[in-house]
Design an enzyme around this catalytic site. Structure first.
Site, mmCIF file in Angstrom:
data_model
loop_
_atom_site.group_PDB
_atom_site.id
_atom_site.type_symbol
_atom_site.label_atom_id
_atom_site.label_comp_id
_atom_site.label_asym_id
_atom_site.label_seq_id
_atom_site.Cartn_x
_atom_site.Cartn_y
_atom_site.Cartn_z
ATOM 1 N N GLY A 198 0.812 -1.216 0.000
ATOM 2 C CA GLY A 198 0.000 0.000 0.000
ATOM 3 C C GLY A 198 0.842 1.261 0.000
ATOM 4 N NE ARG B 65 -4.015 -2.208 1.761
ATOM 5 C CZ ARG B 65 -4.518 -3.430 1.605
ATOM 6 N NH1 ARG B 65 -5.744 -3.596 1.154
ATOM 7 N NH2 ARG B 65 -3.818 -4.496 1.896
ATOM 8 C CE LYS C 111 1.493 -6.950 -2.975
ATOM 9 N NZ LYS C 111 1.134 -6.498 -1.608
ATOM 10 C CG LEU D 50 16.176 -5.876 3.225
ATOM 11 C CD1 LEU D 50 17.244 -5.905 2.144
ATOM 12 C CD2 LEU D 50 15.784 -4.443 3.532
ATOM 13 C CG ASP E 13 4.245 -6.409 5.232
ATOM 14 O OD1 ASP E 13 5.390 -6.764 5.613
ATOM 15 O OD2 ASP E 13 3.505 -7.143 4.543
ATOM 16 C CG ASN E 14 7.906 -7.518 8.628
ATOM 17 O OD1 ASN E 14 8.954 -7.645 9.279
ATOM 18 N ND2 ASN E 14 7.898 -7.510 7.302
ATOM 19 C CB ALA F 105 11.323 -8.580 11.901
ATOM 20 C CB CYS G 52 17.736 5.328 15.244
ATOM 21 S SG CYS G 52 17.937 3.915 16.358
ATOM 22 C CB CYS H 111 0.382 -5.530 10.378
ATOM 23 S SG CYS H 111 1.476 -4.768 11.531
HETATM 24 ZN ZN LIG Z 1 18.991 4.444 18.262
#
Ligand SMILES: [Zn+2]
Lengths: 67, 259
Positions: B40, B72, B85, B109, B131-132, B134, B184, B199
């Site tokens: 999305g 969407r 995709k 990845l 979308d996650n 990790a 970060c 999710c």
């Molecule tokens: Zn940090």
């Protein structure tokens, strides 16, 4: 006692209450939220000794990861 | 490098912005960026970047188009179901704007393959459209290790979040960016954080995803063309009340990723 705001609601709490104590009071699991005090995200490692002051605006929210 | 007549008309609305001008357009056309996740968020970010003439757009995703994506993920149609995709998006965007080179990396990845992958590409910014949780932690680590400005967005249900992060190594080398050190993603959400919901089981409305994707694409483009971007601020969007709030991302002195 001091007055602070937690997610917008006014609370009367003991002076020097820490963020960890506030989360325990609200029954929120520490690993499930980020904590914002006066629009600054306070790192989790600081929560045990971070003492809230009069009028502090405390908020917590969870990560979302969908995309 | 200079623009031809066709490109002058094609990009005229961007160049009419006084602080963009032809110089900004040429900067976009020399830029190389990576988008992780072509769902999305990523399919819209990729459309904006490629259509605006960004020189090279890398799309990383191992996922395939599914029927439930179509309301969407407007780049995809029923004919694309079951196709990767990144590959579908790269093909369509390449056809739409040959000025932008769009490369598909149809892979997931992971901490095992990211070094190899990032050794073969040289993006100057990275967009987290994954979308996650990790993968988000991994992308944050890549941004720190590879000195990449990170433009990140996420949404589940009616809650959206986005932020721009500039690694300290980049901001100390670029005082003109006028940015102070900030936390970060891991400073805000340590890796052992628990998410409130899974999710994949959360609903979402298309325009809400579009808003988050537009914010991260816009922030990224602003940065590339040399506009001041507010790094280190997490923005939250309530898609039901249409309200925003924001908070500064403080540094965790004990962060194992950025410290
Ligand atoms: Zn940090």
């Amino acid at each position: 006692m001091i007055e602070i705001y937690i997610n917008g609601e006014r609370h009367k709490l003991t002076a020097n209450i820490t963020l960890v104590e506030i989360l325990a009071l609200k029954q929120v699991a520490e690993q499930s939220v980020a904590v914002v005090v006066n629009q600054v995200i306070i790192p989790r490692s600081e929560w045990p000794h971070y003492q809230c002051q009069i009028g502090d605006q405390v908020e917590f929210f969870s990560a979302v990861a969908g995309g | 490098m200079s623009l031809n007549d066709h490109q002058y008309i094609l990009y005229s609305k961007q160049m009419l912005l006084a602080d963009v001008s032809e110089q900004g357009q040429l900067t976009l056309m020399k830029a190389e960026v990576t988008v992780v996740g072509v769902g999305g968020l990523g399919q819209l970010v990729a459309q904006y970047l490629a259509a605006s003439g960004v020189g090279h757009v890398h799309l990383i995703d191992d996922d395939k188009v599914a029927l439930s994506n179509l309301p969407r993920q407007l780049l995809f149609s029923a004919n694309d179901i079951e196709v990767n995709k990144a590959q579908v998006a790269a093909k369509k965007l390449q056809q739409r704007n040959p000025d932008s080179q769009v490369s598909a990396h149809p892979t997931r990845l992971t901490s095992d393959n990211y070094q190899t992958l990032f050794n073969t590409i040289s993006p100057q910014v990275i967009f987290d459209c994954s979308d996650n949780f990790a993968t988000r932690q991994l992308i944050n680590r890549i941004a720190v290790e590879r000195h990449l400005p990170l433009f990140s967005a996420a949404i589940s249900g009616d809650q959206g979040q986005w932020f721009a992060y500039l690694p300290e190594s980049v901001l100390t080398k670029n005082p003109a960016l006028n940015t102070k050190p900030h936390g970060c993603y891991h400073c805000v959400f340590p890796a052992d954080s628990l998410l409130s919901q899974n999710c994949s089981q959360m609903g979402v409305l298309g325009p809400a995803v579009g808003i988050m994707a537009s914010m991260q694409a816009l922030a990224g483009m602003n940065h590339i063309i040399g506009r001041q971007v507010e790094f280190g601020v997490l923005h939250r969007f309530d898609a039901k009340r249409l309200s925003w709030s924001k908070a500064t991302m403080a540094i965790d002195k004990h962060c194992c990723v950025c410290r």
